[in-house]
Design an enzyme around this catalytic site. Sequence first.
Site, PDB file in Angstrom:
ATOM      1  N   CYS A 113      46.323  41.555  19.507  1.00 17.68           N
ATOM      2  CA  CYS A 113      46.455  41.758  18.056  1.00 17.68           C
ATOM      3  C   CYS A 113      46.614  40.444  17.289  1.00 17.68           C
ATOM      4  O   CYS A 113      46.589  40.441  16.055  1.00 17.68           O
ATOM      5  CB  CYS A 113      47.619  42.677  17.755  1.00 17.68           C
ATOM      6  SG  CYS A 113      47.593  44.154  18.770  1.00 17.68           S
ATOM      7  N   HIS A 250      49.879  41.756  11.212  1.00 16.82           N
ATOM      8  CA  HIS A 250      49.117  42.714  12.021  1.00 16.82           C
ATOM      9  C   HIS A 250      49.560  44.131  11.658  1.00 16.82           C
ATOM     10  O   HIS A 250      50.756  44.424  11.604  1.00 16.82           O
ATOM     11  CB  HIS A 250      49.362  42.421  13.510  1.00 16.82           C
ATOM     12  CG  HIS A 250      48.933  43.537  14.396  1.00 16.82           C
ATOM     13  ND1 HIS A 250      47.707  44.149  14.258  1.00 16.82           N
ATOM     14  CD2 HIS A 250      49.554  44.185  15.428  1.00 16.82           C
ATOM     15  CE1 HIS A 250      47.595  45.114  15.147  1.00 16.82           C
ATOM     16  NE2 HIS A 250      48.707  45.155  15.864  1.00 16.82           N
ATOM     17  N   ASN A 280      46.220  51.260  14.086  1.00 16.99           N
ATOM     18  CA  ASN A 280      46.351  49.913  14.647  1.00 16.99           C
ATOM     19  C   ASN A 280      45.010  49.549  15.287  1.00 16.99           C
ATOM     20  O   ASN A 280      44.638  50.114  16.316  1.00 16.99           O
ATOM     21  CB  ASN A 280      47.486  49.913  15.686  1.00 16.99           C
ATOM     22  CG  ASN A 280      47.628  48.580  16.409  1.00 16.99           C
ATOM     23  OD1 ASN A 280      46.743  47.730  16.359  1.00 16.99           O
ATOM     24  ND2 ASN A 280      48.738  48.403  17.108  1.00 16.99           N
TER      25      ASN A 280
HETATM   26  N1  ACO Z   1      55.058  62.695  18.211  1.00 15.64           N
HETATM   27  C1  ACO Z   1      56.285  63.223  18.358  1.00 15.64           C
HETATM   28  N2  ACO Z   1      57.244  62.644  19.108  1.00 15.64           N
HETATM   29  C2  ACO Z   1      56.923  61.482  19.716  1.00 15.64           C
HETATM   30  C3  ACO Z   1      55.670  60.884  19.599  1.00 15.64           C
HETATM   31  C4  ACO Z   1      54.707  61.550  18.805  1.00 15.64           C
HETATM   32  N3  ACO Z   1      53.464  61.059  18.634  1.00 15.64           N
HETATM   33  N4  ACO Z   1      55.666  59.732  20.313  1.00 15.64           N
HETATM   34  C5  ACO Z   1      56.872  59.612  20.863  1.00 15.64           C
HETATM   35  N5  ACO Z   1      57.644  60.676  20.515  1.00 15.64           N
HETATM   36  C6  ACO Z   1      59.021  60.961  20.877  1.00 15.64           C
HETATM   37  C7  ACO Z   1      59.410  60.345  22.218  1.00 15.64           C
HETATM   38  O1  ACO Z   1      59.020  61.166  23.293  1.00 15.64           O
HETATM   39  C8  ACO Z   1      60.908  60.260  22.074  1.00 15.64           C
HETATM   40  O2  ACO Z   1      61.466  61.526  22.325  1.00 15.64           O
HETATM   41  P1  ACO Z   1      62.827  61.656  23.195  1.00 15.64           P
HETATM   42  O3  ACO Z   1      63.853  60.935  22.349  1.00 15.64           O
HETATM   43  O4  ACO Z   1      63.014  63.118  23.290  1.00 15.64           O
HETATM   44  O5  ACO Z   1      62.545  60.949  24.475  1.00 15.64           O
HETATM   45  C9  ACO Z   1      61.098  59.969  20.585  1.00 15.64           C
HETATM   46  O6  ACO Z   1      59.891  60.359  19.937  1.00 15.64           O
HETATM   47  C10 ACO Z   1      61.350  58.497  20.294  1.00 15.64           C
HETATM   48  O7  ACO Z   1      60.399  57.725  21.027  1.00 15.64           O
HETATM   49  P2  ACO Z   1      60.280  56.158  20.835  1.00 15.64           P
HETATM   50  O8  ACO Z   1      59.168  55.639  21.679  1.00 15.64           O
HETATM   51  O9  ACO Z   1      61.632  55.566  21.025  1.00 15.64           O
HETATM   52  O10 ACO Z   1      59.844  56.145  19.300  1.00 15.64           O
HETATM   53  P3  ACO Z   1      59.894  54.964  18.275  1.00 15.64           P
HETATM   54  O11 ACO Z   1      60.692  55.359  17.127  1.00 15.64           O
HETATM   55  O12 ACO Z   1      60.188  53.659  18.960  1.00 15.64           O
HETATM   56  O13 ACO Z   1      58.383  54.910  17.774  1.00 15.64           O
HETATM   57  C11 ACO Z   1      56.384  53.604  18.170  1.00 15.64           C
HETATM   58  C12 ACO Z   1      57.332  54.688  18.701  1.00 15.64           C
HETATM   59  C13 ACO Z   1      55.768  54.142  16.888  1.00 15.64           C
HETATM   60  C14 ACO Z   1      55.310  53.368  19.200  1.00 15.64           C
HETATM   61  C15 ACO Z   1      57.160  52.314  17.882  1.00 15.64           C
HETATM   62  O14 ACO Z   1      57.971  51.984  18.984  1.00 15.64           O
HETATM   63  C16 ACO Z   1      56.266  51.126  17.613  1.00 15.64           C
HETATM   64  O15 ACO Z   1      55.543  51.095  16.641  1.00 15.64           O
HETATM   65  N6  ACO Z   1      56.343  50.074  18.413  1.00 15.64           N
HETATM   66  C17 ACO Z   1      55.598  48.837  18.215  1.00 15.64           C
HETATM   67  C18 ACO Z   1      54.198  48.938  18.724  1.00 15.64           C
HETATM   68  C19 ACO Z   1      53.428  47.649  18.440  1.00 15.64           C
HETATM   69  O16 ACO Z   1      53.732  46.922  17.533  1.00 15.64           O
HETATM   70  N7  ACO Z   1      52.462  47.323  19.202  1.00 15.64           N
HETATM   71  C20 ACO Z   1      51.760  46.068  18.934  1.00 15.64           C
HETATM   72  C21 ACO Z   1      51.030  45.672  20.055  1.00 15.64           C
HETATM   73  S1  ACO Z   1      49.655  46.710  20.319  1.00 15.64           S
HETATM   74  C22 ACO Z   1      48.569  45.778  21.278  1.00 15.64           C
HETATM   75  O17 ACO Z   1      48.831  44.688  21.622  1.00 15.64           O
HETATM   76  C23 ACO Z   1      47.275  46.444  21.697  1.00 15.64           C
END
Ligand code: ACO
Length: 335
Positions: A113, A250, A280
């Site tokens: 990214c 990004h 993304n």
């Molecule tokens: N719908 C509903 N629930 C979901 C979903 C979904 N799509 N995805 C995850 N959950 C649930 C999980 O199972 C978890 O449930 P649990 O508590 O019962 O286990 C809960 O939601 C929380 O999960 P987290 O993974 O902790 O959710 P978070 O609030 O961290 O959000 C996200 C996830 C959106 C992926 C976030 O962590 C994020 O944006 N991270 C950064 C990603 C990024 O910047 N990547 C850049 C690099 S990409 C590259 O290099 C190609």
Amino acid sequence: MLGARITAIGTYVPEKRLTNFDLEQMVDTSNEWIIQRTGIQERRITREDEFTSDLCVAAVEDLMRRYNKTVSDVDMIIVATSTPDFPFPSVSSIIQNRLNIPQKGAIDLSATCAGFVYAIHSAHSFIASGLHHKVLVIGAESLSKITDYTDRSTCVLFGDGAGAVLVERDDTSDSFIGFHLGSDGSGAQHVYRTGLSKQVNEIELIDTQYLVQNGREVFKWVVRNIPDSIENLLEKTQTNLDQVDWFIPHSANLRLIEPICEKIGYPIEKTLYSLVHFGNTSAASIPLALDLGIRDGKVKNNDRLLMYGFGSGLVHAGQLLQLNLDSQVEAPTPL
Ligand code: ACO
């Protein structure tokens, strides 16, 4: 050191839309959850027979039409991508042939990214050395092809698209004000796709053809490290945030962009992102966000832009530049 500037931009996204409501039919998720946790409403995804090279060609065609540019005289092509059509040959070689560019330098660049920012920094360096004059830079991805549509934690995030710019020598001034690059391979296991090896940092990886991400770890790393790196870049260039017209991070997730803006003290209203309709798109996300700003008439020549990419590696790259595009002669192809 010789000057350079971005003279033209073009973008393309595939026609096929994948909305949050479509995803509700595919995995256990909801439109509300996705919007609340990411800000994403929909993304574009490639057809089965459409690949990163096709997106690159369409983005360059948009650029050529809008700015009445030719690419037959570019002396280097750099394609930043994590989703090339093949591990080899490179996307840059494929498009060199398809765009009828005489045989000149062509390389793919792997910085996920942060790829587009690394690529424009490379183009600037090639030109500043005096060895190159005109570099075609593209950030492009077909992430849908490596997305597991049974994994709700990743499939709601990613989309496909491409953004192309021309970086050309400018004998009167230099648009590239300053940069900051960084890498932290100790976090390599947090976002990956396995290749020849299935282990990194002595950690066994999940062996799948798809992208794997520990979103929470990436999130924490970004919020801990990127604001300081941005401040480092501003300090190096003796720039105050009120001299920055547009911040273009990004487009990973709106809920990740907000704390970055908060930590550095920059208004979210002056921040450009492409995630709402495209998700993304990794290396394509920054040029797509910039072009959305140009297409909307918000971003103008002489504006100072602060671009900051970050992603798997973990790797990051920032570029401060003053926009000085050539005049647009035709309206862009609608996205
Ligand atoms: N719908 C509903 N629930 C979901 C979903 C979904 N799509 N995805 C995850 N959950 C649930 C999980 O199972 C978890 O449930 P649990 O508590 O019962 O286990 C809960 O939601 C929380 O999960 P987290 O993974 O902790 O959710 P978070 O609030 O961290 O959000 C996200 C996830 C959106 C992926 C976030 O962590 C994020 O944006 N991270 C950064 C990603 C990024 O910047 N990547 C850049 C690099 S990409 C590259 O290099 C190609």
